[in-house]
Design a protein around this motif. Sequence first.
Motif, PDB file in Angstrom:
ATOM      1  N   ASN A 177      14.214 -14.847  72.431  1.00 58.28           N
ATOM      2  CA  ASN A 177      15.074 -14.125  71.266  1.00 58.28           C
ATOM      3  C   ASN A 177      16.268 -13.237  71.579  1.00 58.28           C
ATOM      4  O   ASN A 177      15.968 -11.990  71.650  1.00 58.28           O
ATOM      5  CB  ASN A 177      13.191 -12.713  71.458  1.00 58.28           C
ATOM      6  N   GLY A 178      16.532 -13.457  72.784  1.00 59.98           N
ATOM      7  CA  GLY A 178      17.800 -12.285  73.547  1.00 59.98           C
ATOM      8  C   GLY A 178      17.090 -11.715  74.192  1.00 59.98           C
ATOM      9  O   GLY A 178      17.856 -10.046  74.277  1.00 59.98           O
ATOM     10  N   ASP A 179      16.438 -11.696  75.470  1.00 64.27           N
ATOM     11  CA  ASP A 179      15.530 -10.134  75.125  1.00 64.27           C
ATOM     12  C   ASP A 179      15.369  -9.874  76.737  1.00 64.27           C
ATOM     13  O   ASP A 179      14.436 -10.570  77.114  1.00 64.27           O
ATOM     14  CB  ASP A 179      13.816  -9.992  74.842  1.00 64.27           C
ATOM     15  N   HIS A 180      16.761  -9.627  76.937  1.00 68.88           N
ATOM     16  CA  HIS A 180      17.033 -10.103  78.479  1.00 68.88           C
ATOM     17  C   HIS A 180      15.952  -8.880  79.507  1.00 68.88           C
ATOM     18  O   HIS A 180      15.851  -9.488  80.485  1.00 68.88           O
ATOM     19  CB  HIS A 180      18.369  -9.471  78.794  1.00 68.88           C
ATOM     20  N   GLU A 181      15.546  -7.702  78.590  1.00 72.00           N
ATOM     21  CA  GLU A 181      15.016  -6.966  79.753  1.00 72.00           C
ATOM     22  C   GLU A 181      13.519  -7.845  79.987  1.00 72.00           C
ATOM     23  O   GLU A 181      13.146  -7.082  81.054  1.00 72.00           O
ATOM     24  CB  GLU A 181      14.567  -5.559  78.840  1.00 72.00           C
ATOM     25  N   SER A 182      13.014  -8.013  78.663  1.00 66.83           N
ATOM     26  CA  SER A 182      11.197  -9.064  79.348  1.00 66.83           C
ATOM     27  C   SER A 182      12.002 -10.075  79.649  1.00 66.83           C
ATOM     28  O   SER A 182      11.187 -10.020  80.604  1.00 66.83           O
ATOM     29  CB  SER A 182      10.870  -8.320  77.585  1.00 66.83           C
ATOM     30  N   VAL A 183      13.014 -10.641  80.024  1.00 70.36           N
ATOM     31  CA  VAL A 183      13.154 -11.453  80.533  1.00 70.36           C
ATOM     32  C   VAL A 183      13.418 -10.796  82.098  1.00 70.36           C
ATOM     33  O   VAL A 183      12.715 -11.854  83.509  1.00 70.36           O
ATOM     34  CB  VAL A 183      14.531 -12.298  80.353  1.00 70.36           C
TER      35      VAL A 183
END
Length: 696
Positions: free
Chosen positions: A198-204
């Motif tokens: 999802n391109g959710d870098h902060e969750s990564v």
Amino acid sequence: QTRAIGVGLDEVLFSEAEAYRELGRSKNGSADDLRAARAGYTTIIDHHPFSRRRAEALYGLGHVHIAAGKIDSAGSVFARALEENPRATVAPHALSWWARTAFQSGDAERAVDLYRRLINDYPASDLIASTWKDLGLVYKSLGRTAAAVSALAQVDMRFRAWPKVQAEAADMLLAAGRLDDIEDQLRLGQALERAAANGDHESVAELHYVLGRVARERSDHAAEVEHFTKVVANTRNEDLASFSRFFRGIALYQSGSALDAAGDSLAGGLQFEASVADLESVLEGGGTADMRLIAFRTRGVALTRLGLSEDAVRAYEDLIAAAPSALERSEFQLMLMELYYDLGRLDETKSVAGSLIRSDFKEDETGEFAIRDRAYFVLVSVLLEEERYAEAHRSATAALRRFPASLNRPTLMLVSARALFFEEDYSKAAAAFGRFAAAYPAHVDAGQSLYQGGYAHEILGEYEAAAEAFGRIAAQFPDHVLVADALYRSGENLYNASRFEDALSVFIQVVDSYPRSEAAEKALYSASWTYMDLDREQESLRAMQRLVEEYPRSGFARYAQFSIGDYYYSKKRFDDARAAYKKVVSLFPGTEEAKKAESLLADVREDLASLAYEGAFERFQQGDYSAAVRGFEEIYVDYPQSYSALAALANKGVALEHLGDSAEARRTYERVLSVGANDPETSDISKFARLRLENL
């Protein structure tokens, strides 16, 4: 006009109220807009009893209350919305907000019930995933980690924030030390894939941060470095990046230490250098007070491991000498103090700490961190290591008085209490432990503090206060490792206070709730004697028997079995006493109780022989000589080592004389003489038998 176009007045009022509410929530909104919304909703509720908008109007009114900061009344309005029409579209939303306002009002248990109701009553609602999430967070606030994680695990993978939910659940399990459950109950790998896709870098970044901390707990330094590196690569959150560099720097230092210990000094040195680089980055970027202190200390030790300890000391000394202000000088003195402390140079540590405490530099001493505060903290730590408890208490007290908002305050309060305890000033120690537990009920050491305070009260003979302190551990910290033993001690102190019924109740609670603990063995033994004090003798015996059967390896089992024998002996139930004492000998050979039981078995044999003798002699006196002969012979056969045995044999001869069987009487007296002739304790019996023979 509204009737002409087929739109009811209530519909118009509702649309206006909704518009005013949205306007009130906007940047340009005002209190007048919210009042207008409230008036519209209220008109529908009060004057349109059959409107299909009543539930929605109540729901909107609830949000107006929230916007006005009236959380308690908002909850009541949401409840009315649900009651008005449980099938309305807004019903699950009203129930969700009712739960939310209950939680915000401090009624977490009510919030749990309401969230559970939403899940059960509206299983098809699109709120279910967020409800499970919110329920998990409420459980978290209650300290019910297992329930919180279970709820968060129910959140559907399709939920937009599912990766963050997985990170939250993992963080809770990590805080509870349940590392294996993170792998068993959660799906962090899938969460990472979803967040990345999802391109959710902060969750990564958040997920890698949790995984890095898990690796840290497992001392897997390589994995720790890998995960924290990925956090730094993905996050724009400066705090998260700083924490990750900090933990990575510590992990690199630990990895270097391991390599150095294994003989690979070259590889270890590279790790130390990388550690220093990370920690200096943290120090340059700020970081929390605790992070900076640890970073200073670890960097200094890393430099030492690189063979640069004296260089580090000289560097700090040069910085101290060249500092343009007293405050900056004190900061470098703090670093030097930390370095000395890590090098184990305690006298120098105390010297620098004392210098910092006495110096006149200006700093804000009202916040969570102050240089002098840290100097006091290190000084107290050194004094404790040196077992100089009175000085440690005085220094801790001075620090607490001077720095009321310090982050070190909980530890200093606890140190002060323990120093008083070690100084054997138990009254002040008990009060100090109580203050700590009251001030920091959620602190990791709060349960231990209550336990130590209870113990201080117990030493003082303040049994009621001790029982209360020990009991609070179970009430406030049901998962604490000390709960079973604390409950047992609570029972013991209730017993000492002569509150036998209350003590018994607590003892039984320990046995039933913590059957595999050592405290259960002690509690069951104490319960057995408490039953005895309450004149409930049969229950006492059953408790002792249970102890022997369920805890045969317990040291209390042999005491219990021996006590059973003593009880029967005291009641002159000699057969039961003999069986109980024999069980002590067979089950617990070589113990002091077995030795005492063997001695008492001899006494029991005498008592049994004496009773049998009395019975046979009664037959003799009644003139039933045949029965007397049989009884006297049985005594001699059954209790051959007893004093009564030889007396019985002699009286058997007399009974035979009465029966006219002189020959058998003679043989009987001869048996007496052959057995007891050389025994001074039975000389009177032998003399009696000899006289009877002479008269035959």
